[in-house]
Write a protein that holds these residues in place. Structure first.
Motif, PDB file in Angstrom:
ATOM      1  N   THR A  78      -5.928  -3.877  -3.270  1.00  0.00           N
ATOM      2  CA  THR A  78      -5.908  -3.804  -1.803  1.00  0.00           C
ATOM      3  C   THR A  78      -7.268  -4.045  -1.157  1.00  0.00           C
ATOM      4  O   THR A  78      -7.329  -4.287   0.052  1.00  0.00           O
ATOM      5  CB  THR A  78      -5.418  -2.426  -1.338  1.00  0.00           C
ATOM      6  N   PHE A  79      -8.360  -3.935  -1.933  1.00  0.00           N
ATOM      7  CA  PHE A  79      -9.725  -4.007  -1.399  1.00  0.00           C
ATOM      8  C   PHE A  79     -10.049  -2.850  -0.455  1.00  0.00           C
ATOM      9  O   PHE A  79     -11.014  -2.898   0.301  1.00  0.00           O
ATOM     10  CB  PHE A  79      -9.996  -5.340  -0.678  1.00  0.00           C
ATOM     11  N   MET A  80      -9.223  -1.828  -0.477  1.00  0.00           N
ATOM     12  CA  MET A  80      -9.407  -0.689   0.412  1.00  0.00           C
ATOM     13  C   MET A  80     -10.543   0.193  -0.108  1.00  0.00           C
ATOM     14  O   MET A  80     -10.528   0.622  -1.262  1.00  0.00           O
ATOM     15  CB  MET A  80      -8.094   0.108   0.494  1.00  0.00           C
ATOM     16  N   PRO A  81     -11.547   0.511   0.720  1.00  0.00           N
ATOM     17  CA  PRO A  81     -12.705   1.277   0.257  1.00  0.00           C
ATOM     18  C   PRO A  81     -12.449   2.779   0.240  1.00  0.00           C
ATOM     19  O   PRO A  81     -13.171   3.568   0.855  1.00  0.00           O
ATOM     20  CB  PRO A  81     -13.778   0.900   1.280  1.00  0.00           C
ATOM     21  N   VAL A  82     -11.408   3.179  -0.474  1.00  0.00           N
ATOM     22  CA  VAL A  82     -11.064   4.594  -0.605  1.00  0.00           C
ATOM     23  C   VAL A  82     -10.991   4.908  -2.093  1.00  0.00           C
ATOM     24  O   VAL A  82     -10.188   4.328  -2.819  1.00  0.00           O
ATOM     25  CB  VAL A  82      -9.714   4.903   0.077  1.00  0.00           C
ATOM     26  N   LYS A  83     -11.815   5.823  -2.554  1.00  0.00           N
ATOM     27  CA  LYS A  83     -11.905   6.108  -3.982  1.00  0.00           C
ATOM     28  C   LYS A  83     -10.746   6.953  -4.498  1.00  0.00           C
ATOM     29  O   LYS A  83     -10.487   6.981  -5.701  1.00  0.00           O
ATOM     30  CB  LYS A  83     -13.244   6.772  -4.300  1.00  0.00           C
TER      31      LYS A  83
ATOM     32  N   ALA B 262      -2.314   1.306   5.620  1.00  0.00           N
ATOM     33  CA  ALA B 262      -1.985   0.986   7.014  1.00  0.00           C
ATOM     34  C   ALA B 262      -3.131   1.375   7.936  1.00  0.00           C
ATOM     35  O   ALA B 262      -3.507   0.611   8.841  1.00  0.00           O
ATOM     36  CB  ALA B 262      -0.701   1.708   7.426  1.00  0.00           C
ATOM     37  N   THR B 263      -3.705   2.549   7.713  1.00  0.00           N
ATOM     38  CA  THR B 263      -4.838   3.010   8.520  1.00  0.00           C
ATOM     39  C   THR B 263      -6.020   2.056   8.377  1.00  0.00           C
ATOM     40  O   THR B 263      -6.670   1.681   9.366  1.00  0.00           O
ATOM     41  CB  THR B 263      -5.239   4.433   8.090  1.00  0.00           C
ATOM     42  N   TYR B 264      -6.291   1.650   7.152  1.00  0.00           N
ATOM     43  CA  TYR B 264      -7.385   0.712   6.874  1.00  0.00           C
ATOM     44  C   TYR B 264      -7.126  -0.646   7.524  1.00  0.00           C
ATOM     45  O   TYR B 264      -8.019  -1.221   8.175  1.00  0.00           O
ATOM     46  CB  TYR B 264      -7.531   0.570   5.365  1.00  0.00           C
ATOM     47  N   MET B 265      -5.922  -1.181   7.387  1.00  0.00           N
ATOM     48  CA  MET B 265      -5.587  -2.498   7.937  1.00  0.00           C
ATOM     49  C   MET B 265      -5.661  -2.512   9.461  1.00  0.00           C
ATOM     50  O   MET B 265      -5.926  -3.551  10.075  1.00  0.00           O
ATOM     51  CB  MET B 265      -4.200  -2.927   7.474  1.00  0.00           C
ATOM     52  N   LEU B 266      -5.438  -1.367  10.084  1.00  0.00           N
ATOM     53  CA  LEU B 266      -5.496  -1.278  11.546  1.00  0.00           C
ATOM     54  C   LEU B 266      -6.906  -1.013  12.055  1.00  0.00           C
ATOM     55  O   LEU B 266      -7.121  -0.889  13.262  1.00  0.00           O
ATOM     56  CB  LEU B 266      -4.531  -0.197  12.031  1.00  0.00           C
ATOM     57  N   GLY B 267      -7.874  -0.942  11.156  1.00  0.00           N
ATOM     58  CA  GLY B 267      -9.280  -0.871  11.551  1.00  0.00           C
ATOM     59  C   GLY B 267      -9.810   0.514  11.865  1.00  0.00           C
ATOM     60  O   GLY B 267     -10.902   0.641  12.449  1.00  0.00           O
TER      61      GLY B 267
ATOM     62  N   GLY C  27       8.984   7.980 -12.758  1.00  0.00           N
ATOM     63  CA  GLY C  27       9.498   7.059 -11.748  1.00  0.00           C
ATOM     64  C   GLY C  27       8.602   6.958 -10.542  1.00  0.00           C
ATOM     65  O   GLY C  27       8.457   5.889  -9.936  1.00  0.00           O
ATOM     66  N   ILE C  28       7.963   8.075 -10.171  1.00  0.00           N
ATOM     67  CA  ILE C  28       7.058   8.082  -9.037  1.00  0.00           C
ATOM     68  C   ILE C  28       5.852   7.190  -9.311  1.00  0.00           C
ATOM     69  O   ILE C  28       5.410   6.419  -8.451  1.00  0.00           O
ATOM     70  CB  ILE C  28       6.603   9.526  -8.734  1.00  0.00           C
ATOM     71  N   VAL C  29       5.326   7.265 -10.535  1.00  0.00           N
ATOM     72  CA  VAL C  29       4.172   6.437 -10.888  1.00  0.00           C
ATOM     73  C   VAL C  29       4.555   4.966 -10.908  1.00  0.00           C
ATOM     74  O   VAL C  29       3.802   4.104 -10.442  1.00  0.00           O
ATOM     75  CB  VAL C  29       3.601   6.877 -12.250  1.00  0.00           C
ATOM     76  N   LYS C  30       5.735   4.631 -11.441  1.00  0.00           N
ATOM     77  CA  LYS C  30       6.192   3.244 -11.471  1.00  0.00           C
ATOM     78  C   LYS C  30       6.326   2.683 -10.061  1.00  0.00           C
ATOM     79  O   LYS C  30       5.988   1.520  -9.802  1.00  0.00           O
ATOM     80  CB  LYS C  30       7.534   3.148 -12.198  1.00  0.00           C
ATOM     81  N   GLU C  31       6.826   3.506  -9.131  1.00  0.00           N
ATOM     82  CA  GLU C  31       6.939   3.059  -7.744  1.00  0.00           C
ATOM     83  C   GLU C  31       5.565   2.691  -7.192  1.00  0.00           C
ATOM     84  O   GLU C  31       5.409   1.689  -6.489  1.00  0.00           O
ATOM     85  CB  GLU C  31       7.556   4.151  -6.869  1.00  0.00           C
ATOM     86  N   ALA C  32       4.562   3.468  -7.535  1.00  0.00           N
ATOM     87  CA  ALA C  32       3.218   3.214  -7.027  1.00  0.00           C
ATOM     88  C   ALA C  32       2.667   1.905  -7.563  1.00  0.00           C
ATOM     89  O   ALA C  32       2.068   1.117  -6.822  1.00  0.00           O
ATOM     90  CB  ALA C  32       2.297   4.370  -7.398  1.00  0.00           C
ATOM     91  N   VAL C  33       2.855   1.656  -8.868  1.00  0.00           N
ATOM     92  CA  VAL C  33       2.325   0.432  -9.473  1.00  0.00           C
ATOM     93  C   VAL C  33       2.931  -0.800  -8.818  1.00  0.00           C
ATOM     94  O   VAL C  33       2.224  -1.737  -8.431  1.00  0.00           O
ATOM     95  CB  VAL C  33       2.594   0.428 -10.992  1.00  0.00           C
ATOM     96  N   LYS C  34       4.244  -0.837  -8.687  1.00  0.00           N
ATOM     97  CA  LYS C  34       4.909  -1.971  -8.041  1.00  0.00           C
ATOM     98  C   LYS C  34       4.615  -2.006  -6.544  1.00  0.00           C
ATOM     99  O   LYS C  34       4.422  -3.070  -5.955  1.00  0.00           O
ATOM    100  CB  LYS C  34       6.420  -1.883  -8.259  1.00  0.00           C
ATOM    101  N   GLY C  35       4.560  -0.821  -5.940  1.00  0.00           N
ATOM    102  CA  GLY C  35       4.404  -0.740  -4.493  1.00  0.00           C
ATOM    103  C   GLY C  35       3.101  -1.307  -3.990  1.00  0.00           C
ATOM    104  O   GLY C  35       3.045  -1.936  -2.931  1.00  0.00           O
ATOM    105  N   VAL C  36       2.018  -1.111  -4.739  1.00  0.00           N
ATOM    106  CA  VAL C  36       0.715  -1.607  -4.306  1.00  0.00           C
ATOM    107  C   VAL C  36       0.725  -3.123  -4.202  1.00  0.00           C
ATOM    108  O   VAL C  36       0.217  -3.701  -3.235  1.00  0.00           O
ATOM    109  CB  VAL C  36      -0.388  -1.130  -5.277  1.00  0.00           C
ATOM    110  N   LEU C  37       1.312  -3.788  -5.177  1.00  0.00           N
ATOM    111  CA  LEU C  37       1.416  -5.247  -5.125  1.00  0.00           C
ATOM    112  C   LEU C  37       2.256  -5.686  -3.936  1.00  0.00           C
ATOM    113  O   LEU C  37       1.905  -6.616  -3.205  1.00  0.00           O
ATOM    114  CB  LEU C  37       2.031  -5.771  -6.423  1.00  0.00           C
TER     115      LEU C  37
END
Length: 248
Positions: free
Chosen positions: A156-161, A197-202, A225-235
């Motif tokens: 995502t290039f999002m600067p959140v660690k 969403a917060t990051y994309m909105l500036g 299942g929750i972790v799998k959702e995250a992996v696919k969801g980010v893409l």
């Protein structure tokens, strides 16, 4: 306490499912903090009587304890969105997310609130900035969690660690702009998508270090299942963001 602090209204949203071991102690702790925080419990039909305990506490403190009861387990994301909408309807200035199991230290709500007062639009209680710590976590869980944070940043290039963090604080103006109908994920990926969403909105995002401790009472809600959702969801959210906006 400053005039700004006195004028600011604050709501802590806490989703619950079978948290009877923790709920009374959590409510007492949050209500004891200075400055003052109201609490909204979003309970997904807990069969253990969590909502009944909230009602008992609410009877003695109608002004600051609130309860949304839902018919069953409808997902973490939908619980928070229901809470966000409730908070926006009542014009709360600062709106917080946290767990009920004391993995998040309620005292840190004051620190998150200060970051909003000092100019942040979203304040994140982070495990992975300097000073952040984990307690009572097995090595495998640490590796999965930290690996997920690196993966999210790369995609995502999002600067959140700590993009998966669930201990966060929003200014009203952030949640007022985000179109919740465009938030696609309801599980683990929900926390990532809201920050994205917060990051994309500036908006300005600030992370502060916290100690994240594994729950002492009750049962963890984490699943494969929750972790799998995250992996696919980010893409998916990265691809979707090229042609869409999260704003209303």
């Amino acid at each position: 306490m400053t005039t700004q602090q006195l004028k600011t209204s604050r709501l802590v949203i806490i989703p619950t499912y079978n948290e009877i071991e923790n709920i009374e102690r959590m409510l007492d702790k949050v209500l004891s903090l200075n400055p003052s925080f109201d609490v909204l419990i979003v309970d997904d039909g807990s069969p253990d009587g969590t909502a009944a305990v909230v009602k008992q506490k609410k009877a003695a403190n109608e002004e600051r304890i609130h309860l949304l009861e839902r018919s069953g387990k409808l997902g973490l994301g939908t619980a928070y969105i229901a809470g966000f909408e409730w908070a926006l309807e009542r014009s709360y200035d600062h709106i917080f997310e946290m767990d009920c199991d004391f993995s998040h230290n309620p005292d840190d709500l004051v620190r998150l609130d200060k970051e909003l007062l000092d100019g942040a639009d979203l304040a994140v209680g982070s495990r992975y900035v300097r000073g952040g710590k984990l307690k009572n976590w097995p090595l495998l869980r640490i590796l999965i969690s930290f690996g997920a944070s690196v993966y999210v940043r790369l995609i995502t290039f999002m600067p959140v660690k700590d993009p998966t963090a669930g201990f966060v604080a929003y200014k009203n103006r952030v949640l007022s702009v985000i179109d919740f109908k465009k938030i696609k994920f309801i599980g683990y990926a929900f926390q990532i998508e809201m920050k994205f969403a917060t990051y994309m909105l500036g908006f300005k995002i600030k992370e502060i270090p916290i100690l994240f401790a594994d729950r002492e009472e009750g049962v963890s809600k984490m699943s494969g299942g929750i972790v799998k959702e995250a992996v696919k969801g980010v893409l998916q959210m990265r691809i979707w963001a090229f042609s869409n906006s999260y704003s209303n």
